[in-house]
Design a protein around this motif. Structure first.
Motif, PDB file in Angstrom:
ATOM      1  N   ASP A 150       0.805  -1.218   0.000  1.00  9.41           N
ATOM      2  CA  ASP A 150       0.000   0.000   0.000  1.00  9.41           C
ATOM      3  C   ASP A 150       0.840   1.271   0.000  1.00  9.41           C
ATOM      4  N   GLY A 151       2.170   1.140  -0.147  1.00 13.33           N
ATOM      5  CA  GLY A 151       3.052   2.303  -0.231  1.00 13.33           C
ATOM      6  C   GLY A 151       3.527   2.842   1.095  1.00 13.33           C
ATOM      7  N   ARG A 152       3.150   2.197   2.193  1.00 12.14           N
ATOM      8  CA  ARG A 152       3.660   2.622   3.501  1.00 12.14           C
ATOM      9  C   ARG A 152       5.065   2.054   3.720  1.00 12.14           C
ATOM     10  N   PHE A 153       5.813   2.706   4.598  1.00 13.44           N
ATOM     11  CA  PHE A 153       7.159   2.265   4.941  1.00 13.44           C
ATOM     12  C   PHE A 153       7.165   1.809   6.400  1.00 13.44           C
ATOM     13  N   HIS A 154       7.825   0.695   6.644  1.00 11.73           N
ATOM     14  CA  HIS A 154       7.823   0.078   7.965  1.00 11.73           C
ATOM     15  C   HIS A 154       9.250  -0.082   8.466  1.00 11.73           C
ATOM     16  N   ILE A 155       9.473   0.290   9.707  1.00 14.70           N
ATOM     17  CA  ILE A 155      10.750   0.019  10.365  1.00 14.70           C
ATOM     18  C   ILE A 155      10.508  -1.050  11.424  1.00 14.70           C
ATOM     19  N   TYR A 156      11.261  -2.137  11.328  1.00  9.97           N
ATOM     20  CA  TYR A 156      11.285  -3.167  12.366  1.00  9.97           C
ATOM     21  C   TYR A 156      12.622  -3.018  13.070  1.00  9.97           C
ATOM     22  N   ALA A 157      12.587  -2.746  14.366  1.00  9.77           N
ATOM     23  CA  ALA A 157      13.803  -2.371  15.089  1.00  9.77           C
ATOM     24  C   ALA A 157      13.694  -2.854  16.531  1.00  9.77           C
ATOM     25  N   HIS A 204      21.023  -4.956  26.152  1.00 17.61           N
ATOM     26  CA  HIS A 204      21.092  -6.407  26.359  1.00 17.61           C
ATOM     27  C   HIS A 204      20.177  -6.915  27.467  1.00 17.61           C
ATOM     28  N   LEU A 205      19.581  -6.019  28.254  1.00 11.91           N
ATOM     29  CA  LEU A 205      18.669  -6.451  29.310  1.00 11.91           C
ATOM     30  C   LEU A 205      17.215  -6.111  29.010  1.00 11.91           C
ATOM     31  N   GLY A 206      16.998  -4.996  28.316  1.00  9.92           N
ATOM     32  CA  GLY A 206      15.622  -4.556  28.108  1.00  9.92           C
ATOM     33  C   GLY A 206      15.193  -4.445  26.665  1.00  9.92           C
ATOM     34  N   SER A 207      16.044  -4.878  25.713  1.00 11.48           N
ATOM     35  CA  SER A 207      15.755  -4.682  24.298  1.00 11.48           C
ATOM     36  C   SER A 207      14.646  -5.604  23.811  1.00 11.48           C
ATOM     37  N   LEU A 244      11.165 -10.077  23.628  1.00 16.91           N
ATOM     38  CA  LEU A 244      12.624  -9.992  23.669  1.00 16.91           C
ATOM     39  C   LEU A 244      13.225  -9.992  22.267  1.00 16.91           C
ATOM     40  N   GLY A 245      14.153  -9.068  22.020  1.00 12.57           N
ATOM     41  CA  GLY A 245      14.802  -9.034  20.714  1.00 12.57           C
ATOM     42  C   GLY A 245      15.825  -7.927  20.601  1.00 12.57           C
ATOM     43  N   HIS A 246      16.863  -8.178  19.829  1.00 11.69           N
ATOM     44  CA  HIS A 246      17.878  -7.173  19.519  1.00 11.69           C
ATOM     45  C   HIS A 246      18.445  -7.531  18.147  1.00 11.69           C
ATOM     46  N   ASN A 247      19.243  -6.608  17.568  1.00 14.03           N
ATOM     47  CA  ASN A 247      19.674  -6.785  16.174  1.00 14.03           C
ATOM     48  C   ASN A 247      18.456  -7.047  15.298  1.00 14.03           C
ATOM     49  N   VAL A 248      17.351  -6.397  15.599  1.00 17.66           N
ATOM     50  CA  VAL A 248      16.090  -6.669  14.902  1.00 17.66           C
ATOM     51  C   VAL A 248      16.092  -6.025  13.515  1.00 17.66           C
ATOM     52  N   SER A 284      18.480 -11.521  16.890  1.00 17.93           N
ATOM     53  CA  SER A 284      19.653 -12.304  17.323  1.00 17.93           C
ATOM     54  C   SER A 284      20.304 -11.574  18.482  1.00 17.93           C
ATOM     55  N   GLU A 285      21.526 -11.918  18.798  1.00 13.01           N
ATOM     56  CA  GLU A 285      22.356 -11.307  19.848  1.00 13.01           C
ATOM     57  C   GLU A 285      21.852 -11.618  21.250  1.00 13.01           C
ATOM     58  N   VAL A 286      20.652 -11.182  21.631  1.00 11.95           N
ATOM     59  CA  VAL A 286      20.121 -11.529  22.946  1.00 11.95           C
ATOM     60  C   VAL A 286      19.213 -12.754  22.865  1.00 11.95           C
ATOM     61  N   THR A 287      18.972 -13.216  21.639  1.00 15.93           N
ATOM     62  CA  THR A 287      18.227 -14.459  21.404  1.00 15.93           C
ATOM     63  C   THR A 287      19.105 -15.365  20.549  1.00 15.93           C
ATOM     64  N   THR A 288      18.673 -16.587  20.327  1.00 17.60           N
ATOM     65  CA  THR A 288      19.503 -17.549  19.593  1.00 17.60           C
ATOM     66  C   THR A 288      19.653 -17.178  18.128  1.00 17.60           C
ATOM     67  N   GLY A 289      18.625 -16.594  17.563  1.00 20.17           N
ATOM     68  CA  GLY A 289      18.556 -16.287  16.133  1.00 20.17           C
ATOM     69  C   GLY A 289      17.246 -16.820  15.596  1.00 20.17           C
TER      70      GLY A 289
END
Length: 370
Positions: free
Chosen positions: A76-83, A97-100, A128-132, A147-152
């Protein structure tokens, strides 16, 4: 040694009657998406005034600090950031690393402002997530990787707005290489994972090591390690303390940019097939020498740390049009809980058409020279 390497690259380019590629030369000034603001927002003088509508930020730092991320365009032309984000009641050192946690934001304009829609997969490990990062899969579904704070792990959804469900953990095959190229030896986790769709239908993954990994069997793998660290054949370059690689393919050429964090220097490599013969193309950008956060009115924001680059390739043109970066206004140890410092995601326009044109000229000249 770095000066010698730069001279060698310049001599080689001159012998081929071409100019050397410097990624930093293709960044464009940022058009403010709203007023330039100095009052009532967080940040030291080096990042003021700034456009708080650029990218993703909590300008009054009432709630969140943001990090990581990639941009995905929906149908639909929207832009999404997953972070990733963490509460500002944590310091940067605690938060990442504790609250991400993995989060989602969207905007009608690629430059922003992006609206925070909350956690991507709150039902799994409380988000929980980082390097998203996010991407579109070969079948058109949306995927979010952590990844990083999770297995991947990989989460998928039919819609960019979710709901995202756990597809599974990323599998890998050492393929005769050292297993540490795929994940940390100390805890088995993958780190800095970026996944790229190849035009041949396969998936391509790089992590902190910069070793290329390929899956013939879908986004979860198993990914076979195909080579060692891309910088290993270049002893002039730092061989340790490298991180944050990003990968993209534009105009048929594959690119990797990674960061050597002690020197705040990012390096650029390219390959014609994305698997072999990764050539060093020089310094992509160096914090102390290059200023890439420049506005159209000449204002410069001099962020203290510039990390987690991600290229956005326009699916219609095949060229990079923007990069996003995770930035912080002070040294990470100086960003403490409930203070006036924080991090955000910045979007910077990029002249990918000119970059690809010049890159093709260099590659063709090298082929002719061989």
């Amino acid at each position: 040694m770095k000066t010698c390497l730069k001279i060698v690259l310049m001599i080689a380019a001159s012998a081929l009657n071409i100019k050397a590629i410097n990624l930093v030369d293709y960044f464009l000034p940022m058009e403010p998406q709203g007023p330039m603001v100095s009052e009532g927002i967080w940040g030291d003088a080096n990042v003021l005034p700034r456009d708080i509508n650029n990218g993703l930020e909590d300008s009054t730092v009432e709630n969140w600090c943001y990090w990581d991320g990639s941009i995905v365009e929906s149908d639909d032309g929207r832009f999404h950031i997953y972070a990733s984000r963490w509460t500002q009641t944590m310091s940067h050192s605690e938060g990442w690393h504790l609250g991400s946690k993995g989060m989602h934001a969207s905007s009608d304009h690629i430059m922003g402002p992006y609206e925070d829609h909350g956690l991507v997969y709150p039902q799994w490990m409380d988000g929980l997530g980082h390097n998203v990062s996010g991407l579109r899969m070969h079948d058109g579904r949306y995927a979010v990787v952590t990844s990083e704070v999770t297995t991947g792990e990989v989460f998928v959804a039919e819609s960019p707005d979710g709901p995202f469900e756990l597809l599974g953990q990323i599998k890998w095959d050492a393929n005769g290489f050292e297993p540490g190229l795929a994940r940390y030896n100390k805890n088995g986790r993958m780190s800095n994972v970026r996944i790229l769709l190849r035009p041949d239908g396969r998936y391509m993954l790089i992590g902190r090591s910069t070793a290329v990994m390929i899956s013939d069997d879908g986004i979860l793998g198993p990914y076979k390690i195909m080579n060692d660290r891309v910088y290993k054949p270049y002893p002039e370059l730092p061989q340790t303390k490298n991180e944050d690689p990003t990968i993209w393919c534009s105009d048929g050429i594959y690119h990797i940019v990674y960061n050597h964090w002690p020197s705040k220097t990012s390096h650029h490599f390219s390959s014609e097939d994305g698997l072999t013969d990764w050539k060093y193309r020089g310094i992509a950008f160096k914090k102390e020498e290059t200023k890439i956060f420049k506005y159209t009115d000449g204002t410069i924001n001099d962020w203290q740390y510039i990390e987690r680059p991600a290229a956005y390739v326009d699916p219609k043109t095949g060229h990079v049009t923007h990069f996003i970066f995770s930035v912080i206004d002070v040294g990470k140890g100086k960003d403490r809980a409930n203070d006036n410092h924080a991090s955000k995601i910045v979007v910077v326009p990029f002249d990918g058409e000119a970059f690809d044109r010049d890159m093709q000229a260099i590659v063709h000249a090298e082929q002719k020279g061989n």
